[in-house]
Write a protein that holds these residues in place. Structure first.
Motif, PDB file in Angstrom:
ATOM      1  N   LYS A  35      38.822  52.297  35.320  1.00  0.00           N
ATOM      2  CA  LYS A  35      39.598  51.888  36.490  1.00  0.00           C
ATOM      3  C   LYS A  35      39.154  50.493  36.928  1.00  0.00           C
ATOM      4  CE  LYS A  35      40.801  56.387  38.441  1.00  0.00           C
ATOM      5  NZ  LYS A  35      40.785  57.250  39.637  1.00  0.00           N
ATOM      6  N   PRO A  36      40.111  49.600  37.153  1.00  0.00           N
ATOM      7  CA  PRO A  36      39.730  48.254  37.576  1.00  0.00           C
ATOM      8  C   PRO A  36      39.268  48.232  39.030  1.00  0.00           C
ATOM      9  CG  PRO A  36      42.104  48.494  37.645  1.00  0.00           C
ATOM     10  CD  PRO A  36      41.571  49.775  37.052  1.00  0.00           C
ATOM     11  N   ILE A  37      38.570  47.175  39.387  1.00  0.00           N
ATOM     12  CA  ILE A  37      38.283  46.865  40.786  1.00  0.00           C
ATOM     13  C   ILE A  37      39.371  45.888  41.239  1.00  0.00           C
ATOM     14  CG2 ILE A  37      36.587  45.997  42.429  1.00  0.00           C
ATOM     15  CD1 ILE A  37      35.547  48.336  40.736  1.00  0.00           C
ATOM     16  N   ILE A  38      39.984  46.117  42.386  1.00  0.00           N
ATOM     17  CA  ILE A  38      41.013  45.205  42.896  1.00  0.00           C
ATOM     18  C   ILE A  38      40.442  44.390  44.050  1.00  0.00           C
ATOM     19  CG2 ILE A  38      43.217  45.060  44.129  1.00  0.00           C
ATOM     20  CD1 ILE A  38      44.239  47.374  42.451  1.00  0.00           C
ATOM     21  N   VAL A  39      40.633  43.073  43.969  1.00  0.00           N
ATOM     22  CA  VAL A  39      40.229  42.170  45.052  1.00  0.00           C
ATOM     23  C   VAL A  39      41.491  41.496  45.579  1.00  0.00           C
ATOM     24  CG1 VAL A  39      38.810  40.209  45.730  1.00  0.00           C
ATOM     25  CG2 VAL A  39      38.021  41.748  43.907  1.00  0.00           C
ATOM     26  N   THR A  40      41.744  41.647  46.859  1.00  0.00           N
ATOM     27  CA  THR A  40      42.948  41.076  47.447  1.00  0.00           C
ATOM     28  C   THR A  40      42.611  40.419  48.782  1.00  0.00           C
ATOM     29  OG1 THR A  40      45.283  41.519  47.947  1.00  0.00           O
ATOM     30  CG2 THR A  40      43.676  43.133  48.739  1.00  0.00           C
ATOM     31  N   HIS A  41      43.518  39.582  49.276  1.00  0.00           N
ATOM     32  CA  HIS A  41      43.301  38.917  50.553  1.00  0.00           C
ATOM     33  C   HIS A  41      43.462  39.915  51.708  1.00  0.00           C
ATOM     34  CE1 HIS A  41      47.249  38.115  48.697  1.00  0.00           C
ATOM     35  NE2 HIS A  41      47.759  38.424  49.862  1.00  0.00           N
ATOM     36  N   SER A  42      43.039  39.493  52.884  1.00  0.00           N
ATOM     37  CA  SER A  42      43.058  40.377  54.057  1.00  0.00           C
ATOM     38  C   SER A  42      44.446  40.952  54.294  1.00  0.00           C
ATOM     39  CB  SER A  42      42.620  39.606  55.309  1.00  0.00           C
ATOM     40  OG  SER A  42      41.302  39.161  55.176  1.00  0.00           O
ATOM     41  N   LYS A  43      44.472  42.140  54.824  1.00  0.00           N
ATOM     42  CA  LYS A  43      45.735  42.845  55.029  1.00  0.00           C
ATOM     43  C   LYS A  43      46.709  42.049  55.889  1.00  0.00           C
ATOM     44  CE  LYS A  43      47.210  47.634  55.480  1.00  0.00           C
ATOM     45  NZ  LYS A  43      46.732  49.016  55.730  1.00  0.00           N
ATOM     46  N   LYS A  44      46.193  41.295  56.844  1.00  0.00           N
ATOM     47  CA  LYS A  44      47.070  40.523  57.732  1.00  0.00           C
ATOM     48  C   LYS A  44      47.881  39.473  56.971  1.00  0.00           C
ATOM     49  CE  LYS A  44      43.418  37.224  58.985  1.00  0.00           C
ATOM     50  NZ  LYS A  44      42.612  36.665  60.094  1.00  0.00           N
ATOM     51  N   PHE A  45      47.384  39.030  55.814  1.00  0.00           N
ATOM     52  CA  PHE A  45      48.086  38.019  55.034  1.00  0.00           C
ATOM     53  C   PHE A  45      49.107  38.626  54.059  1.00  0.00           C
ATOM     54  CE2 PHE A  45      44.096  35.498  55.881  1.00  0.00           C
ATOM     55  CZ  PHE A  45      44.699  34.625  56.771  1.00  0.00           C
ATOM     56  N   LYS A  67      44.389  53.472  47.113  1.00  0.00           N
ATOM     57  CA  LYS A  67      43.922  54.746  47.661  1.00  0.00           C
ATOM     58  C   LYS A  67      44.461  55.920  46.843  1.00  0.00           C
ATOM     59  CE  LYS A  67      43.635  57.268  52.041  1.00  0.00           C
ATOM     60  NZ  LYS A  67      44.010  57.267  53.490  1.00  0.00           N
ATOM     61  N   GLU A  68      45.741  55.865  46.512  1.00  0.00           N
ATOM     62  CA  GLU A  68      46.370  56.954  45.738  1.00  0.00           C
ATOM     63  C   GLU A  68      45.754  57.104  44.354  1.00  0.00           C
ATOM     64  OE1 GLU A  68      50.449  55.874  45.758  1.00  0.00           O
ATOM     65  OE2 GLU A  68      50.708  56.267  47.905  1.00  0.00           O
ATOM     66  N   ASN A  69      45.345  55.986  43.769  1.00  0.00           N
ATOM     67  CA  ASN A  69      44.791  56.019  42.411  1.00  0.00           C
ATOM     68  C   ASN A  69      43.259  55.989  42.384  1.00  0.00           C
ATOM     69  OD1 ASN A  69      47.177  55.698  40.316  1.00  0.00           O
ATOM     70  ND2 ASN A  69      47.674  54.387  42.071  1.00  0.00           N
ATOM     71  N   LYS A  70      42.656  56.108  43.562  1.00  0.00           N
ATOM     72  CA  LYS A  70      41.200  56.134  43.706  1.00  0.00           C
ATOM     73  C   LYS A  70      40.555  54.922  43.037  1.00  0.00           C
ATOM     74  CE  LYS A  70      41.107  61.173  44.087  1.00  0.00           C
ATOM     75  NZ  LYS A  70      40.593  62.463  43.524  1.00  0.00           N
ATOM     76  N   ILE A  71      41.147  53.755  43.326  1.00  0.00           N
ATOM     77  CA  ILE A  71      40.656  52.487  42.800  1.00  0.00           C
ATOM     78  C   ILE A  71      39.927  51.734  43.907  1.00  0.00           C
ATOM     79  CG2 ILE A  71      41.406  50.202  41.973  1.00  0.00           C
ATOM     80  CD1 ILE A  71      43.665  51.628  40.482  1.00  0.00           C
ATOM     81  N   LYS A  72      38.763  51.223  43.574  1.00  0.00           N
ATOM     82  CA  LYS A  72      37.990  50.451  44.546  1.00  0.00           C
ATOM     83  C   LYS A  72      38.741  49.171  44.901  1.00  0.00           C
ATOM     84  CE  LYS A  72      34.343  49.134  46.928  1.00  0.00           C
ATOM     85  NZ  LYS A  72      33.933  49.831  48.163  1.00  0.00           N
ATOM     86  N   LEU A  73      38.953  48.926  46.202  1.00  0.00           N
ATOM     87  CA  LEU A  73      39.638  47.721  46.660  1.00  0.00           C
ATOM     88  C   LEU A  73      38.725  46.953  47.612  1.00  0.00           C
ATOM     89  CD1 LEU A  73      43.275  47.114  47.638  1.00  0.00           C
ATOM     90  CD2 LEU A  73      41.514  46.585  49.339  1.00  0.00           C
ATOM     91  N   ILE A  74      38.659  45.641  47.386  1.00  0.00           N
ATOM     92  CA  ILE A  74      37.856  44.764  48.230  1.00  0.00           C
ATOM     93  C   ILE A  74      38.781  43.751  48.889  1.00  0.00           C
ATOM     94  CG2 ILE A  74      35.988  43.063  48.277  1.00  0.00           C
ATOM     95  CD1 ILE A  74      34.956  44.384  45.656  1.00  0.00           C
ATOM     96  N   GLU A  75      38.706  43.635  50.204  1.00  0.00           N
ATOM     97  CA  GLU A  75      39.444  42.585  50.927  1.00  0.00           C
ATOM     98  C   GLU A  75      38.540  41.366  51.055  1.00  0.00           C
ATOM     99  OE1 GLU A  75      41.815  43.498  54.513  1.00  0.00           O
ATOM    100  OE2 GLU A  75      41.227  45.581  54.166  1.00  0.00           O
ATOM    101  N   GLU A  76      39.015  40.225  50.564  1.00  0.00           N
ATOM    102  CA  GLU A  76      38.205  39.007  50.618  1.00  0.00           C
ATOM    103  C   GLU A  76      39.109  37.775  50.573  1.00  0.00           C
ATOM    104  OE1 GLU A  76      35.839  36.563  51.401  1.00  0.00           O
ATOM    105  OE2 GLU A  76      34.617  38.356  50.930  1.00  0.00           O
ATOM    106  N   ASP A  77      38.991  36.933  51.579  1.00  0.00           N
ATOM    107  CA  ASP A  77      39.802  35.709  51.633  1.00  0.00           C
ATOM    108  C   ASP A  77      39.145  34.538  50.909  1.00  0.00           C
ATOM    109  OD1 ASP A  77      41.809  36.964  53.106  1.00  0.00           O
ATOM    110  OD2 ASP A  77      40.767  36.587  55.007  1.00  0.00           O
ATOM    111  N   ASN A  78      37.836  34.631  50.689  1.00  0.00           N
ATOM    112  CA  ASN A  78      37.115  33.590  49.961  1.00  0.00           C
ATOM    113  C   ASN A  78      36.669  34.143  48.614  1.00  0.00           C
ATOM    114  OD1 ASN A  78      35.598  31.471  49.038  1.00  0.00           O
ATOM    115  ND2 ASN A  78      33.939  31.713  50.543  1.00  0.00           N
TER     116      ASN A  78
END
Length: 346
Positions: A35-45, A67-78
């Motif tokens: 399972k991949p790790i997903i890194v995405t920008h803040s939810k507000k963006f 969440k549905e696929n039980k994948i680790k998600l990190i919110e990070e703008d930098n």
């Protein structure tokens, strides 16, 4: 040549957002990679993209998906944050794949993952580097879709190429940016699966340096500013401009009686009449289907759908014969001169 870890040793991190990033994740899961790790920008963006894709099949919430696929998600703008780099390394990440990532990735990040940091881009690089690819392609009257997987360097979309494909399609298949977007997904799937085949066979992958002589760069477009219609243009140029800022975008805009309207759908009415520029933009006829005809420099355009204050309506609901669609010069100048940061798009 690039050498990647074996399939059972590889840990992907996916940077970015949107339907296609989730689709890449699905391909990894289907082919039984970790399972991949997903890194995405803040939810507000994410709010603008969410609004644009609402009520389309590409409306996917990356937070719910993870969440549905039980994948680790990190919110990070930098993306270049040392803390993020350490966190990814602690998770065992050794290959990075980017799509719709908002940051320019810097040398420290690249070196931390032995430069196994890749991006998938919707053009046949080195052509069409940058952003707003589909809108620019419509403006330039180009009818194809493409995808390129390339290694990321410190510049924009300029790193060595691993895989790429291009397919010519008809205008009927490619009307508005959303059509290009959907067709490009198939190209993404194809090149990504070619990439994974090499991984599964534990084969080195040849890279090709981009030819700078053939490179071109396209700036980002923000419909609410860059979508101002100039009725001094030809009929064909106006029609392409309307399509370039149509679905999923809010629509190219002009004004009528000081009211801003966005044009979503129109088509050219063939004519041999050459009109004087003085009359361009004037409404000459209303139709029972709710559309209107406007005069252009070298013909006529039929407008069938407009947006007013976020409501999609038939033009005849607010437009009368002899009304004039007109965009003030200050809006046209701002449209031509402004490039807005993605973080300022609302």
């Amino acid at each position: 040549m690039l050498k990647f870890p074996k399939k059972d040793k590889i840990q992907f991190a996916l940077l970015g957002s949107g339907y296609d990033l989730c689709n890449i994740s699905n391909i990894l899961l289907k082919q039984e990679f970790k399972k991949p790790i997903i890194v995405t920008h803040s939810k507000k963006f994410h709010s603008r993209d969410k609004k644009l894709m609402q009520n389309t099949e590409r409306d996917i919430d990356i937070f719910s998906y993870s969440k549905e696929n039980k994948i680790k998600l990190i919110e990070e703008d930098n993306i270049n944050s040392p803390k993020l780099i350490k966190k990814l390394l602690d998770f065992g990440v050794n290959v990075i794949f980017s799509h719709a990532c908002r940051s320019i990735i810097k040398k420290e990040f690249l070196n931390s993952f032995q430069n196994l940091v890749l991006n998938i881009h919707p053009s046949f690089l080195p052509e069409e580097r940058g952003a707003a690819t589909y809108s620019w392609r419509i403006l330039n009257n180009q009818k194809f879709v493409a995808a390129t997987i390339h290694q990321i360097d410190e510049r924009i979309d300029s790193g060595p190429i691993l895989f790429q494909k291009k397919k010519i399609l008809s205008k009927k298949e490619l009307v508005v940016p959303l059509d290009y977007d959907m067709k490009t997904t198939k190209m993404y799937e194809s090149v990504f699966e070619d990439f994974l085949k090499k991984i599964q066979k534990n084969q080195k992958i040849t890279t090709i340096k981009q030819n700078e002589k053939n490179s071109s760069y396209l700036p980002r477009l923000y419909t609410e500013i860059n979508g101002a219609i100039d009725f001094d243009w030809s009929t064909d140029q106006i029609e392409r401009f309307v399509r370039a800022f149509s679905y999923p975008y809010p629509g190219a805009f002009t004004f009528i009686n000081k009211q801003k309207i966005c044009i979503l759908e129109c088509f050219i009415e063939k004519s041999k009449i050459k009109n004087h520029p003085f009359i361009a933009g004037r409404v000459s006829k209303k139709f029972s289907d709710g559309s209107i005809r406007i005069i252009t420099n070298n013909g006529f355009i039929r407008i069938t759908k407009i947006r007013v204050k976020n409501e999609i309506i038939d033009p005849v609901q607010i437009i009368k014969i002899n009304d004039v669609l007109f965009t003030p010069r200050n809006f046209l100048d701002k449209s031509r001169m402004t490039t807005i940061s993605v973080k300022n798009m609302k």
